[in-house]
Write a protein that holds these residues in place. Structure first.
Motif, PDB file in Angstrom:
ATOM      1  N   PHE A 156       0.828  -1.206   0.000  1.00 40.74           N
ATOM      2  CA  PHE A 156       0.000   0.000   0.000  1.00 40.74           C
ATOM      3  C   PHE A 156       0.865   1.259   0.000  1.00 40.74           C
ATOM      4  O   PHE A 156       0.606   2.214  -0.736  1.00 40.74           O
ATOM      5  CB  PHE A 156      -0.930  -0.007   1.213  1.00 40.74           C
ATOM      6  CG  PHE A 156      -1.561   1.326   1.509  1.00 40.74           C
ATOM      7  CD1 PHE A 156      -2.602   1.805   0.723  1.00 40.74           C
ATOM      8  CD2 PHE A 156      -1.095   2.112   2.560  1.00 40.74           C
ATOM      9  CE1 PHE A 156      -3.181   3.043   0.984  1.00 40.74           C
ATOM     10  CE2 PHE A 156      -1.669   3.352   2.826  1.00 40.74           C
ATOM     11  CZ  PHE A 156      -2.706   3.813   2.025  1.00 40.74           C
ATOM     12  N   GLY A 157       1.905   1.289   0.823  1.00 39.32           N
ATOM     13  CA  GLY A 157       2.788   2.442   0.849  1.00 39.32           C
ATOM     14  C   GLY A 157       3.492   2.656  -0.478  1.00 39.32           C
ATOM     15  O   GLY A 157       3.658   3.803  -0.933  1.00 39.32           O
ATOM     16  N   ALA A 158       3.911   1.569  -1.127  1.00 36.11           N
ATOM     17  CA  ALA A 158       4.575   1.700  -2.426  1.00 36.11           C
ATOM     18  C   ALA A 158       3.616   2.251  -3.480  1.00 36.11           C
ATOM     19  O   ALA A 158       3.988   3.101  -4.305  1.00 36.11           O
ATOM     20  CB  ALA A 158       5.128   0.348  -2.856  1.00 36.11           C
ATOM     21  N   TRP A 159       2.373   1.783  -3.469  1.00 35.28           N
ATOM     22  CA  TRP A 159       1.395   2.310  -4.431  1.00 35.28           C
ATOM     23  C   TRP A 159       1.091   3.784  -4.162  1.00 35.28           C
ATOM     24  O   TRP A 159       0.879   4.564  -5.093  1.00 35.28           O
ATOM     25  CB  TRP A 159       0.101   1.497  -4.366  1.00 35.28           C
ATOM     26  CG  TRP A 159       0.116   0.297  -5.264  1.00 35.28           C
ATOM     27  CD1 TRP A 159       0.110  -1.015  -4.906  1.00 35.28           C
ATOM     28  CD2 TRP A 159       0.132   0.312  -6.697  1.00 35.28           C
ATOM     29  NE1 TRP A 159       0.133  -1.821  -6.024  1.00 35.28           N
ATOM     30  CE2 TRP A 159       0.134  -1.025  -7.132  1.00 35.28           C
ATOM     31  CE3 TRP A 159       0.143   1.325  -7.650  1.00 35.28           C
ATOM     32  CZ2 TRP A 159       0.155  -1.377  -8.482  1.00 35.28           C
ATOM     33  CZ3 TRP A 159       0.167   0.985  -8.999  1.00 35.28           C
ATOM     34  CH2 TRP A 159       0.168  -0.344  -9.404  1.00 35.28           C
ATOM     35  N   LEU A 160       1.065   4.166  -2.905  1.00 37.36           N
ATOM     36  CA  LEU A 160       0.848   5.572  -2.578  1.00 37.36           C
ATOM     37  C   LEU A 160       1.981   6.434  -3.132  1.00 37.36           C
ATOM     38  O   LEU A 160       1.747   7.522  -3.683  1.00 37.36           O
ATOM     39  CB  LEU A 160       0.747   5.735  -1.060  1.00 37.36           C
ATOM     40  CG  LEU A 160       0.416   7.127  -0.528  1.00 37.36           C
ATOM     41  CD1 LEU A 160      -0.955   7.583  -1.021  1.00 37.36           C
ATOM     42  CD2 LEU A 160       0.455   7.140   1.001  1.00 37.36           C
ATOM     43  N   ALA A 161       3.211   5.945  -3.025  1.00 38.65           N
ATOM     44  CA  ALA A 161       4.337   6.674  -3.593  1.00 38.65           C
ATOM     45  C   ALA A 161       4.277   6.705  -5.115  1.00 38.65           C
ATOM     46  O   ALA A 161       4.659   7.710  -5.741  1.00 38.65           O
ATOM     47  CB  ALA A 161       5.647   6.036  -3.125  1.00 38.65           C
ATOM     48  N   VAL A 162       3.792   5.642  -5.735  1.00 42.67           N
ATOM     49  CA  VAL A 162       3.630   5.633  -7.198  1.00 42.67           C
ATOM     50  C   VAL A 162       2.660   6.719  -7.644  1.00 42.67           C
ATOM     51  O   VAL A 162       2.918   7.467  -8.595  1.00 42.67           O
ATOM     52  CB  VAL A 162       3.154   4.243  -7.677  1.00 42.67           C
ATOM     53  CG1 VAL A 162       2.664   4.306  -9.127  1.00 42.67           C
ATOM     54  CG2 VAL A 162       4.273   3.230  -7.558  1.00 42.67           C
ATOM     55  N   LEU A 163       1.533   6.819  -6.950  1.00 45.23           N
ATOM     56  CA  LEU A 163       0.541   7.834  -7.314  1.00 45.23           C
ATOM     57  C   LEU A 163       1.090   9.246  -7.118  1.00 45.23           C
ATOM     58  O   LEU A 163       0.868  10.141  -7.946  1.00 45.23           O
ATOM     59  CB  LEU A 163      -0.726   7.634  -6.481  1.00 45.23           C
ATOM     60  CG  LEU A 163      -1.494   6.329  -6.726  1.00 45.23           C
ATOM     61  CD1 LEU A 163      -2.690   6.230  -5.794  1.00 45.23           C
ATOM     62  CD2 LEU A 163      -1.952   6.238  -8.179  1.00 45.23           C
ATOM     63  N   GLY A 164       1.808   9.458  -6.004  1.00 41.03           N
ATOM     64  CA  GLY A 164       2.391  10.775  -5.780  1.00 41.03           C
ATOM     65  C   GLY A 164       3.421  11.136  -6.837  1.00 41.03           C
ATOM     66  O   GLY A 164       3.450  12.270  -7.336  1.00 41.03           O
ATOM     67  N   GLY A 165       4.282  10.175  -7.214  1.00 40.23           N
ATOM     68  CA  GLY A 165       5.262  10.447  -8.249  1.00 40.23           C
ATOM     69  C   GLY A 165       4.628  10.708  -9.599  1.00 40.23           C
ATOM     70  O   GLY A 165       5.066  11.603 -10.352  1.00 40.23           O
ATOM     71  N   ALA A 166       3.592   9.936  -9.930  1.00 39.25           N
ATOM     72  CA  ALA A 166       2.904  10.164 -11.198  1.00 39.25           C
ATOM     73  C   ALA A 166       2.248  11.546 -11.235  1.00 39.25           C
ATOM     74  O   ALA A 166       2.236  12.219 -12.276  1.00 39.25           O
ATOM     75  CB  ALA A 166       1.859   9.074 -11.414  1.00 39.25           C
ATOM     76  N   TRP A 167       1.725  11.977 -10.084  1.00 37.45           N
ATOM     77  CA  TRP A 167       1.097  13.303 -10.050  1.00 37.45           C
ATOM     78  C   TRP A 167       2.130  14.421 -10.177  1.00 37.45           C
ATOM     79  O   TRP A 167       1.863  15.456 -10.776  1.00 37.45           O
ATOM     80  CB  TRP A 167       0.285  13.466  -8.781  1.00 37.45           C
ATOM     81  CG  TRP A 167      -0.551  14.719  -8.763  1.00 37.45           C
ATOM     82  CD1 TRP A 167      -0.440  15.764  -7.904  1.00 37.45           C
ATOM     83  CD2 TRP A 167      -1.613  15.058  -9.652  1.00 37.45           C
ATOM     84  NE1 TRP A 167      -1.364  16.733  -8.186  1.00 37.45           N
ATOM     85  CE2 TRP A 167      -2.108  16.318  -9.257  1.00 37.45           C
ATOM     86  CE3 TRP A 167      -2.209  14.405 -10.730  1.00 37.45           C
ATOM     87  CZ2 TRP A 167      -3.151  16.962  -9.921  1.00 37.45           C
ATOM     88  CZ3 TRP A 167      -3.253  15.032 -11.397  1.00 37.45           C
ATOM     89  CH2 TRP A 167      -3.709  16.297 -10.986  1.00 37.45           C
ATOM     90  N   PHE A 168       3.320  14.207  -9.628  1.00 32.86           N
ATOM     91  CA  PHE A 168       4.398  15.167  -9.848  1.00 32.86           C
ATOM     92  C   PHE A 168       4.696  15.313 -11.347  1.00 32.86           C
ATOM     93  O   PHE A 168       4.945  16.416 -11.844  1.00 32.86           O
ATOM     94  CB  PHE A 168       5.678  14.728  -9.129  1.00 32.86           C
ATOM     95  CG  PHE A 168       5.862  15.357  -7.782  1.00 32.86           C
ATOM     96  CD1 PHE A 168       5.819  16.736  -7.621  1.00 32.86           C
ATOM     97  CD2 PHE A 168       6.108  14.582  -6.662  1.00 32.86           C
ATOM     98  CE1 PHE A 168       6.001  17.330  -6.379  1.00 32.86           C
ATOM     99  CE2 PHE A 168       6.297  15.159  -5.416  1.00 32.86           C
ATOM    100  CZ  PHE A 168       6.239  16.530  -5.277  1.00 32.86           C
ATOM    101  N   ALA A 169       4.677  14.197 -12.073  1.00 33.42           N
ATOM    102  CA  ALA A 169       5.070  14.211 -13.482  1.00 33.42           C
ATOM    103  C   ALA A 169       4.003  14.806 -14.385  1.00 33.42           C
ATOM    104  O   ALA A 169       4.317  15.568 -15.311  1.00 33.42           O
ATOM    105  CB  ALA A 169       5.423  12.796 -13.935  1.00 33.42           C
ATOM    106  N   VAL A 170       2.740  14.457 -14.129  1.00 30.71           N
ATOM    107  CA  VAL A 170       1.681  14.876 -15.068  1.00 30.71           C
ATOM    108  C   VAL A 170       0.741  15.903 -14.469  1.00 30.71           C
ATOM    109  O   VAL A 170      -0.126  16.433 -15.193  1.00 30.71           O
ATOM    110  CB  VAL A 170       0.864  13.645 -15.535  1.00 30.71           C
ATOM    111  CG1 VAL A 170       1.766  12.612 -16.176  1.00 30.71           C
ATOM    112  CG2 VAL A 170       0.086  13.017 -14.378  1.00 30.71           C
TER     113      VAL A 170
END
Length: 236
Positions: free
Chosen positions: A81-95
């Motif tokens: 769950f923590g890794a997926w949360l970081a994935v979403l945050g990183g994707a939002w930084f990019a797009v």
């Protein structure tokens, strides 16, 4: 399968630390960048608005919190769950800055660099590149958490065995553990018997004593049988 949900805390240590640092970097850069003439307009520190809340603070919290979970979690599901949360945050930084124009929350400002190379570096460091790197390390953590190692599977089997009494030595139908740390002592004969059956260094049993030889008749002095005589014929 339940036993494999536990993971060592060191499994996501590297990814968790890096994600936590990336979240701090992304969240603080627009606010403290003007100190070093590296960031986004306005050229002033600690400027807050709705755009920075949605495009900077929110993804920074997601990446940093996800990294903290990955770093400290000992449960596989919680770490994923923590890794997926970081994935979403990183994707939002990019797009995020591109998608945000659909509801027009404003912008975080233009890069402060006075040439194209520096402006590209500020854009990559604050949003696009930062998001890609965060997604990479979060995906790396996901891959590590999704795989059950051989050692973890072995430990899970041992824990399950201790739970149902098949290997703990205390279940019904099993032999109690009389090891050196068990606090109990086996009977002496049983201990020696087990040693003689299983230990490769046990001495072989002693050979049986020889059978006694039959006694021979030794005639008394003066009582000699004359050769050729039989019955009661004796020569004295």
């Amino acid at each position: 399968m339940t036993g494999t949900m536990r993971i060592p805390r060191s499994r996501g240590a590297l990814s968790g630390v890096l994600l936590l640092l990336l979240g701090l970097w992304g969240g603080l850069l627009p606010f403290v960048g003007p100190y070093f003439d590296f960031g986004f307009s306005p050229d002033d520190t600690w400027v807050y608005d709705t755009a920075r809340l949605e495009l900077v603070i929110a993804p920074a919290i997601a990446v940093g919190l996800g990294g903290l979970i990955v770093l400290s979690a000992s449960n596989r599901a919680f770490a994923i769950f923590g890794a997926w949360l970081a994935v979403l945050g990183g994707a939002w930084f990019a797009v995020g800055p591109i998608v945000a124009v659909l509801w027009d929350p404003g912008t975080v400002g233009t890069p402060l660099g006075d040439n194209e190379n520096r402006q590209v570096a500020e854009q990559l460091a604050g949003f696009t590149g930062l998001g890609v790197v965060a997604v990479f390390f979060a995906a790396l953590a996901l891959g590590r958490f999704a795989v059950v190692g051989v050692k973890e599977a072995h430990l899970a089997e041992e824990r399950m065995g201790h739970g149902d009494g098949t290997t703990s030595g205390t279940g019904r139908g099993t032999e109690p553990d009389h090891g050196p740390d068990s606090g109990t002592t086996q009977p002496l004969a049983r201990t020696f018997g087990r040693f003689s059956r299983h230990s490769p260094t046990a001495s072989p049993p002693p050979p049986p004593p020889p059978e006694p030889m039959p006694a021979r008749h030794v005639p008394a002095p003066g009582d000699e049988r004359v050769a050729g005589q039989t019955g009661e014929d004796w020569h004295r």
